[in-house]
Design a protein around this motif. Structure first.
Motif: not given
Ligand code: AMP
Ligand code: GLY
Length: 424
Positions: A148-154
């Motif tokens: 799973v890859l997640k952009a840090d911000g909103l």
């Protein structure tokens, strides 16, 4: 009596407006900007909730006592700190954390580190930036798939990629970090272990020391039946959650809720408001997928109808640090919400479609999301248009009632999932 300003314009805010306006402690009540549904419970103000100066002027003009930001953006942008540092505003109760506390939602890296410090169960992870790009690629290559890859911000709910293989993972990683797919939000990327389980949402209201749990819920994020197709803001919700029995909820409380509230306090992070725990149950154990600093949508549409306490009273107990004196009553009835959307959603969709059938509705609640009144007529004004919530002895009966009502509301291009609650 307390004058209240609620920020937001979705189904969540319509539900909160319905509840807040029922309180004997609710004075004059405003919603900014609101929708056609919130106008039934208070006065809509045509201001943007991200315009703090405009929110400030409204609070002064209308002598607001309680400010309730519905969505995360103003909280993550620091509306709490903005109010508390202004002598004209600092007496106002804010239902929501400080800018630092809102980082639990505003930065995936912040929340992962917080969980690590407090031994809160979550997926194993590493964070990377452009400087550590090569290490990121190497990490992906030696990790098990999916990952799973997640952009840090909103990133408006779009910043999470579940990659099934190394090639897709590298592609997604490159797009986020190198090509800045989500601008500043993806300058940093969290890469984490994929957890295979069933998700649910738990909501706590905390005063910074004590907390109460609101009814738990489960939402349905995919646009298609059987949980297929694109992710949306949410196509329906249920409460209670059948698999969240007492034994499981005790684990959630002991391993997640208590350490979170204690951790915030121990780190002197100012947090009075909602903590939304996005959880996943894996082999009987709860893990945190994400924190949010606000209520969920469409979870609110079933959680708040099942909350029997007066919401303004709860907020006042929060503000005085007395949530330890409160017992929360969850309704014995189940609730089921069906989200009616516009054709094309979550892609492009039309607006301005005339809505009919409201007069036929009996015994269920309609929580407007994307609606507006134009020339005296209610028309669609968003992707998610309207949540239909009903009570029932169990979730199946509640949902059956919501489906009866959804069939009565009409507008061109209406769509809703017919299988909310399908796995129970
Ligand atoms: P988030 O924005 O962190 O809530 O992620 C959006 C969605 O991606 C979640 O609701 C999950 O369905 C899925 N997801 C996020 N993290 C994980 C994970 N570690 N394992 C499995 N699914 C995940
Ligand atoms: N329904 C999930 C959310 O509000 O983030």
């Amino acid at each position: 009596m307390k004058n209240i300003l609620l920020l937001g314009s979705g189904g969540r805010e319509c539900t909160l407006a319905w509840k807040l306006s029922q309180s004997p402690f609710c004075g004059t009540f405003f919603i900014a900007p609101g929708n056609a549904g919130t106008a039934e419970y208070g006065v809509n103000l045509p201001i943007s909730y991200n315009d703090f100066e405009a929110v400030k002027q409204a609070c002064i003009e209308y002598k607001i006592d309680i400010l309730f930001p519905g969505p995360e953006d103003p909280l993550v942008a620091g509306i709490y700190d903005f109010f508390k540092s202004d002598p004209k505003l600092k007496h106002i109760i804010i239902v929501g954390p400080s800018k630092e506390g809102a980082q639990l939602e505003g930065s995936k890296a912040f929340s992962k580190k917080f969980m690590e410090r407090h031994n809160i169960p979550t997926a194993a992870y590493k964070e990377f930036t452009i400087e550590s790009f090569e290490q990121g690629i190497a990490y992906i290559k030696r990790s098990e798939m999916p990952i799973v890859l997640k952009a840090d911000g909103l990133a408006a709910g779009k910043g999470v990629v579940i990659a099934q293989n190394t090639i897709d993972a590298v592609k997604a990683f490159r797009a986020m970090v190198m090509d800045k797919q989500f601008g500043k939000s993806s300058e940093k990327v969290v890469i984490e272990q994929f957890l295979d389980g069933i998700e649910m949402s738990v909501f706590a209201l905390t005063d910074g020391t004590n907390y109460v749990l609101l009814p738990e819920a489960k939402d349905y994020k995919r646009v298609g039946e059987g949980d297929t197709g694109l992710n949306t803001g949410g196509m329906g919700s249920i409460s209670p959650v059948p698999f969240a029995d007492d034994a499981f909820m005790k684990k959630v409380t002991d391993k997640i809720v208590v350490p979170t509230v204690k951790g915030l306090k121990a780190e002197s992070i100012i947090y009075q408001g909602i903590i939304f725990f996005g959880l996943i149950k894996v082999n009987g154990e709860p893990f945190v997928i994400e924190y949010n600093c606000r209520m969920g949508d469409p979870e609110t549409e079933v959680v708040i109808p099942r909350l029997e306490n007066d919401l303004v009273e709860l907020i006042l107990s929060m503000a005085t640090g007395k949530l330890n004196e409160v017992t929360v009553q969850h309704s014995a009835r189940a609730a089921g919400a069906v989200m009616m959307v516009s054709e094309g959603y979550p892609g492009d969709y039309p607006k301005g479609r005339k809505m009919t059938g409201f007069d036929k509705v009996r015994g269920s609640m309609l929580f407007h999301a994307g609606t507006v009144v134009k020339d005296g007529v209610t028309v669609t004004n968003g992707g998610r248009v309207l949540a239909v919530t009903s009570y029932g002895e169990d979730i199946k009966k509640a949902l059956a009632k919501s489906y009866e009502i959804a069939a009565l509301i009409d507008y061109e291009g209406k769509y809703y999932r017919k299988d909310i609650g399908f796995e129970f």
